[in-house]
Design an enzyme around this catalytic site. Structure first.
Site, short mmCIF file in Angstrom:
data_model
loop_
_atom_site.label_atom_id
_atom_site.label_comp_id
_atom_site.label_asym_id
_atom_site.label_seq_id
_atom_site.Cartn_x
_atom_site.Cartn_y
_atom_site.Cartn_z
N HIS A 408 -14.42 -12.93 -5.39
CA HIS A 408 -14.30 -12.03 -6.54
C HIS A 408 -14.37 -10.57 -6.10
O HIS A 408 -13.52 -9.75 -6.48
CB HIS A 408 -15.43 -12.36 -7.53
CG HIS A 408 -15.49 -11.45 -8.72
ND1 HIS A 408 -15.11 -11.86 -9.98
CD2 HIS A 408 -15.89 -10.17 -8.86
CE1 HIS A 408 -15.26 -10.86 -10.83
NE2 HIS A 408 -15.76 -9.82 -10.17
N GLU A 409 -15.37 -10.21 -5.31
CA GLU A 409 -15.54 -8.82 -4.90
C GLU A 409 -14.41 -8.37 -3.98
O GLU A 409 -13.93 -7.24 -4.06
CB GLU A 409 -16.90 -8.63 -4.22
CG GLU A 409 -18.10 -8.97 -5.09
CD GLU A 409 -18.15 -8.16 -6.36
OE1 GLU A 409 -18.60 -8.68 -7.38
OE2 GLU A 409 -17.70 -6.99 -6.35
N HIS A 412 -11.56 -7.34 -6.03
CA HIS A 412 -11.63 -5.95 -6.49
C HIS A 412 -11.06 -5.00 -5.45
O HIS A 412 -10.30 -4.08 -5.76
CB HIS A 412 -13.08 -5.58 -6.79
CG HIS A 412 -13.58 -6.06 -8.12
ND1 HIS A 412 -12.84 -5.95 -9.27
CD2 HIS A 412 -14.75 -6.65 -8.47
CE1 HIS A 412 -13.52 -6.45 -10.28
NE2 HIS A 412 -14.68 -6.88 -9.83
N HIS A 418 -11.35 -6.99 -13.71
CA HIS A 418 -11.93 -8.11 -14.43
C HIS A 418 -10.95 -8.63 -15.47
O HIS A 418 -10.30 -7.87 -16.18
CB HIS A 418 -13.24 -7.69 -15.12
CG HIS A 418 -14.39 -7.59 -14.20
ND1 HIS A 418 -15.50 -6.80 -14.45
CD2 HIS A 418 -14.62 -8.15 -13.00
CE1 HIS A 418 -16.34 -6.90 -13.45
NE2 HIS A 418 -15.83 -7.71 -12.55
#
Length: 1211
Positions: A408-409, A412, A418
């Site tokens: 997930h990070e 980014h 998101h």
């Protein structure tokens, strides 16, 4: 749960017996305890529990061949070869399976393991692209000590489960037993050894492993994990009901097939930083295997088809930090500062050589410290990939489920936002999207949303650092057609399991259309997955399947990789002077790629520099010429402009043509690239634009060279021939017009012109050769600060409160004249400084300074922060670059050639450290206003007071007291509800008068328990049916029917007993024990022992005034009389020898048929003779006395005690 031995002979205490009655038995006995604390951590689900509801079993996997036949009990890589040699097993041919043709067949592994009653045959291949060649693992000690060892990834595997090739995924390591993930469509399993370090004992009887299973309806790992600052979502319990159909549709439509390697692969070369908290938790001897397994799962997540791109996560370096360094990087409760510290640390670890094996594109940092608010799992900048400082993430490590946090990070950093926040993908959050604000993905349910795919495609092409391949391209040649190595029988076995082969029950027109398979046990039952056999599968003598047809194979239809042809001759130069470029090209036609073959790798063009001689017009600016060409052809804002060159601030845009209007100052993109050979920047006189990209060129004219000029233009020089010239001129205005101050010769560099004092005059500059003004003509004065391009160089003009400054890096291509436009009669003084080569100096120039450091110098800027807030620390001087003329701090690049002074160290903060204490924040508002899920949270930090009346956050272990609670229940009152009545039941009798009942519940709008203020609707009513038939079977016998109807009566009230339904009797022999009757108020026990509890309540509550416990008004209420009274027709038969008697306190009555008497509940009743005979006068039922005696001594004592209390209450 079986009772312990001798349980029948011992008296169990009531509380223990209650637990035995109410608690369900466990599914399986827990595994035996590990030998030590380190093993205990390993025996739990990885990184902690997998969440409530995870099941576990013990299993012993074995190594097999491709057909599932036992090869060895040894499963670890370290001892697998020894185990095979010990058995002296014959070599077993292990062909590769579809989808795994990247390695030699002998490198594949096969394991059998039984999990929860299912026999799984695992087919694994090495994950050879997770650990890069030359990768290292580095241990950084406390005092700067470093230990480096090679990072080996030879025990990492990926694959699938036989029979579920397209619906399964396996990522395991066999470094020390099997550890990792087994994922199938509807469920997932974790497997790891029960105890680590026992690989040498596997050969005898195998090795015990723990297998954890999470059912598909359970919440994701660890529950929803907060990422960044995402807001909380609804609970998964409610989502599982609402999304059942959607998940089924999504699972059926979304395939998790493993991607094949494509030509457009991107490789994220990762530096994995691990702090001491992670090392201590997993142990130094096991942490490397754990980290490799974790990153193996991350790599699998980025291989999911829904991403829309093939991204490899490649480890090039792992660094494990000491305790001191870990504590200095992570600032408790401050995620922003912690991320900044981690990114700065990762930048300092970067290798200066981009070709180094350990040069990383992205840094991932793992910690178990609480760097952010409660629940924060990660922190990362958006679109920071390939940036030297911003390409990093901070992640909270919490077991294998942390793989989703890392993915997930990193998403980014790749540019993904998101889901549902700023885009329209909120509908995919609940389905388990990776970029959900809260981690709801699980290994059996995860995907990249459509928004993530779009956002990634928007930025991915700009991440040039991901294009290089860290692996050597020495892979074995792939077969041209995969079916050449697999028969149809083998493909049937891959699709449906052992024993399956090509169906021969019927003949198809073309066996290559679909692959039909059957089992010898039922040869006429044929199955297919509606797909054709692999291209190259033999379908007839001399023929093979190809694109669904059985044909003769010819060379022109086989897969063919492309290859480059010869280079063409170089073309013409892009410029006639001033350095241009010329190109040559090649084609991928030797041969052309065909039938899915690979295209050629590398650039299709090459270039050389040409026409390096200076142009006759030394002041010509190639970029300026390109802008000037648009003066007559390009209108902007319905007007024509004189276009001047403009250099874009973004280095990636400098090879695109931007021009600035002389009239308005507006910058406009001309939507085209500059001509090949245009300088990339006015600050770099040699690097050139080639086909839209800036190509580095050294001052020696070599492409890619890093050789630079010194301060006065000598290529590779040491400033030894540089001279500094300075001067000051003062003039007084005597007439109107320009005041000439001085001239600056061609070749001057690092020029600075500045007013000594602020005046109202205006500075002007003129090109001496052309006579044109480049700054402030007399009739066109612009005193605003600006940056402009003139004479082929970039100038910076500033006007700060009337004090003007003009500077340029140069070099000047012609002489300039500096003038002043006077405003008033105030004297004006200008100073100038520049550097020039000694050969360009005038002989009579007396303003030459011998030293080179007269313009700029290093000066003390400030002291660094103290290394410790208390207890004695140290700090160092920090130097900055200062301009000597006005003592202003400037960019440190101006002092790059000057030797920097050595830092000075001094002691600081000698005072003794104070004891840290817990500091709590205010409770946040309750998450709910009513109901059973309301929670309040607050921040709890360990704070150390400092001597300057400030505080700092420290690790929780430094606070001695117990940590205050950070969560508590709140607003747990029931929500307002409304009465909901169910249908009436059938009448309790088939004839005569009876009763009907219905459930009445208090429910809220979301169908949960509530509390109702209105009067409760009735739950019982009378029902009247037709009269019952007379008994005519024996006329000599007479029968009487007493009809008794229950109705509320103040003297004999009706008691409510809460239950979920009608009592069906006791369900345990322990219910008869009077000592347990105290637990009748517990709903679970009351339901289990409803009969005994009803009897107990009837005896101990004579007046029936028991109220339901608070908050329990939602159960179904069953109305029962306080004493046993007939609720149906009761037949009374007279005895021939004795007079008719009624045992219900019968007495005389004056009731007649015309005037019936009312009974105890004020309901008129009649006594009907079944043969119309006169009824006996004494057959009149009366209300039973509440003080009747019973034969049970204990019950009678309770009744007497209640009677005494009642009598005392009356007095």
């Amino acid at each position: 749960m079986d009772p312990p031995a001798g349980a029948a002979r011992r008296l169990l205490c009531p509380a223990l017996l209650l637990l035995l009655l109410l608690l369900p038995p466990p599914l399986l006995p827990p595994p035996p305890p590990p030998a030590n604390a380190r093993l205990a951590a390993a025996a739990d689900p990885p990184g902690g529990p997998l969440g409530h509801g995870a099941e576990r079993i013990l299993a012993v996997p074995v190594r097999t061949d491709a057909q599932g036949r036992l090869v060895s009990h040894v499963v670890s890589a370290a001892t697998s070869r020894a185990g095979v040699r010990a058995r002296r097993a014959a070599p077993v041919r292990t062909p590769s399976f579809p989808g795994g043709n990247e390695e030699e067949p002998g490198s594949h592994l096969f394991y059998n393991v039984t999990v929860f009653g299912r026999d799984l045959h695992l087919r694994l291949r090495p994950n050879a692209r997770l650990v890069a060649p030359g990768a290292t693992m580095e241990w950084q000690g406390e005092k700067g000590t470093t230990r480096v060892e090679p990072l080996l990834g030879s025990c990492l595997y990926v694959g699938d489960v036989a029979g579920l090739a397209e619906a399964s995924s396996v990522a395991l390591s066999n470094c020390d037993g099997l550890a990792g993930l087994i994922r199938m469509e509807e469920e997932e399993f974790f497997i790891e050894p029960l105890e680590k370090g026992l690989a040498a004992q596997e050969a005898e009887q195998g090795r015990v492993h723990v297998v954890y299973r999470r059912p598909p309806t359970s919440p994701p790992l660890g529950g929803p994990q907060a990422l960044d600052t995402g807001a909380s979502l609804d609970s998964l319990d409610s989502l599982s009901r609402a999304l059942g159909v959607l998940e089924e549709h999504a699972n059926s439509s979304r395939r998790r097939a493993r991607r094949h390697a494509a030509d457009d692969d991107y490789n994220i070369e990762v530096l994995l930083g691990v702090d001491d908290s992670v090392v201590q938790f997993h142990g130094k001897e096991h942490v490397q295997k754990y980290l490799l397994t974790l990153m193996n799962i991350v790599n699998e997540i980025y291989h999911d088809e829904s991403l829309g791109a093939h991204i490899n996560v490649v480890l090039v370096r792992i660094i494990l930090l000491s305790y001191g360094k870990s504590m200095s990087l992570i600032e408790i409760g401050n995620p922003s500062q912690s991320l900044e510290n981690v990114c700065r640390w990762a930048y300092l670890q970067q290798k200066p050589d981009t070709g180094h094996d350990e040069y990383h594109d992205h840094a991932i940092f793992l910690t178990r410290q609480d760097f952010g608010p409660s629940g924060m799992q990660g922190y990362a900048p958006v679109t920071g990939m390939c940036h030297p400082v911003r390409s990093c993430t901070l992640n909270h490590e919490d077991g294998f489920s942390s793989a989703f946090v890392v993915a997930h990070e990193t998403g980014h950093v790749l540019g993904m936002e998101h889901d549902g926040q700023g885009n329209r993908c909120g509908d995919e959050v609940r389905l388990g999207s990776i970029m959900a604000p809260l981690v709801q993905a699980a290994f059996h349910r995860f995907h990249w949303s459509r928004c993530s795919q779009q956002e990634l495609s928007r930025y991915l092409h700009s991440y040039d650092c991901l294009l290089d391949d860290p692996f050597a391209h020495d892979w074995p040649a792939l077969p041209q057609l995969p079916g050449l190595h697999y028969s149809m029988n083998e493909q049937c076995r891959f699709d449906f399991g052992l024993g399956y082969m090509m169906c021969t029950a019927f003949r198809t027109f073309d066996p290559c259309k679909q692959l039909w398979c059957s089992h010898p046990d039922n040869p006429y039952f044929c199955k297919t997955k509606k797909g054709p056999p692999l291209d190259g599968t033999m379908c007839a003598p001399g023929k093979h399947c190809f694109k669904g047809h059985c044909i003769w194979l010819t060379p022109d239809i086989l897969k063919r990789d492309g290859s480059w042809g010869a280079w063409s001759p170089f073309g013409s130069c892009s410029r006639t002077c001033g350095t241009g470029v010329k190109f040559r090209t090649r084609q991928c036609d030797n041969p052309h790629p065909a039938n899915g073959g690979r295209t050629c790798s590398g650039l299709a063009y090459d270039f050389q520099l040409c026409s390096r001689q200076d142009c006759p017009d030394s002041l010509a600016d190639f970029r300026e010429e390109q802008c000037r060409q648009w003066d007559l052809y390009f209108e902007h804002g319905d007007a024509q402009h004189h276009w001047l060159p403009h250099e874009h601030r973004d280095a990636k845009e400098r090879c695109h043509l931007y021009c600035e209007s002389r009239e308005t100052g507006e910058v406009v993109s001309m939507k085209r690239m500059v001509h090949d050979g245009t300088r990339c920047s006015y600050k770099d006189a040699f690097s050139l634009c080639v086909r839209g990209d800036c190509r580095k060129v050294g001052c020696d004219g070599v492409i890619g060279s890093s050789k630079q000029e010194d301060k006065c233009g000598v290529c590779g020089g040491d400033n030894s021939h540089c001279k500094v010239v300075k001067g000051t001129f003062t003039r007084s205005p005597k007439k109107h017009g320009y005041i000439k101050m001085f001239e600056i010769p061609a070749g001057a560099r690092h020029l600075l012109i500045q007013e000594v004092d602020a005046t109202s005059h205006h500075l002007a500059v003129k090109n001496l050769e052309t006579g044109k003004f480049i700054l402030n003509e007399e009739n066109d004065v612009d005193a605003s600060s600006k940056t402009f391009i003139a004479m082929g160089v970039e100038w910076e003009y500033r006007d700060e409160d009337g004090r003007e400054t003009l500077q340029t890096m140069g070099p000047l291509h012609g002489t300039i004249t500096v003038l002043v436009i006077p405003v008033g009669d105030t004297r004006v003084s200008l100073t100038y400084k520049y550097m020039i080569h000694e050969d360009s100096l005038n002989v009579d120039d007396n303003n030459v300074l011998e030293e080179d450091s007269v313009v700029y110098e290093w000066a003390l800027k400030k002291w660094s922060p103290c290394s410790k807030p208390c207890g004695g620390g140290s700090q160092f001087t920090k130097y900055g670059c200062r301009r000597r003329l006005d003592h202003k701090m400037v960019h440190r690049g101006f002092c790059a050639a000057l030797s920097k002074p050595k830092a000075i160290r001094r002691a600081c903060n000698p005072q003794e450290c104070s004891q840290p204490v817990w500091v709590t924040g205010e409770w946040e508002p309750c998450s709910q206003t009513c109901g059973r899920t309301g929670m309040q949270v607050r921040s709890v930090r360990c704070i150390q007071p400092l001597h300057d009346n400030t505080t700092r956050s420290v690790h929780a272990k430094h606070c001695n007291d117990a940590r205050p609670e950070s969560r508590r229940a709140c607003s747990r009152e029931l929500c307002p509800g409304r009465w909901r009545a169910g249908p009436w039941s059938q009448c309790s009798v088939t004839c005569g008068n009876g009763t009907q009942e219905r459930p009445v519940l208090c429910r809220t709008a979301d169908d949960s328990f509530g509390i109702c203020q209105e009067e409760r609707p009735e739950t019982a009513r009378t029902c009247r049916l037709g009269p019952c038939p007379r008994n005519i079977s024996d006329p000599s016998k007479k029968s009487y029917v007493v009809q008794w109807l229950s109705r509320p009566d103040p003297d004999s009230p009706i008691r409510k007993i809460s239950s979920k339904g009608h009592c069906q009797g006791d369900k345990s022999i322990f219910c008869r024990m009077e000592v347990l009757s105290r637990y009748c108020s517990i709903p679970g026990y009351n339901k289990l022992c409803c009969k005994s509890c009803n009897l107990y309540n009837n005896l101990t509550n004579v007046e029936g005034r028991i109220e339901p416990p608070p908050g329990k008004h939602n159960d179904i209420d069953v109305f029962m009389p306080t004493l046993p009274v007939p609720t149906v027709a009761m037949e009374v038969r007279p005895s021939p020898s004795t007079p008719l008697e009624v045992p219900l306190n019968a007495s005389s009555t004056n009731a007649t048929e015309d005037h019936p008497e009312t009974n105890a509940v004020d309901e008129p009743y009649k006594i009907h003779g079944l043969e119309d005979e006169v009824q006996p006068p004494n057959l009149i039922p009366r209300r039973p006395s509440p003080y009747e005696k019973t034969r049970n001594q204990r019950i009678q004592e309770l009744i007497d005690e209640m009677r005494k209390k009642e009598m005392l209450g009356k007095f």
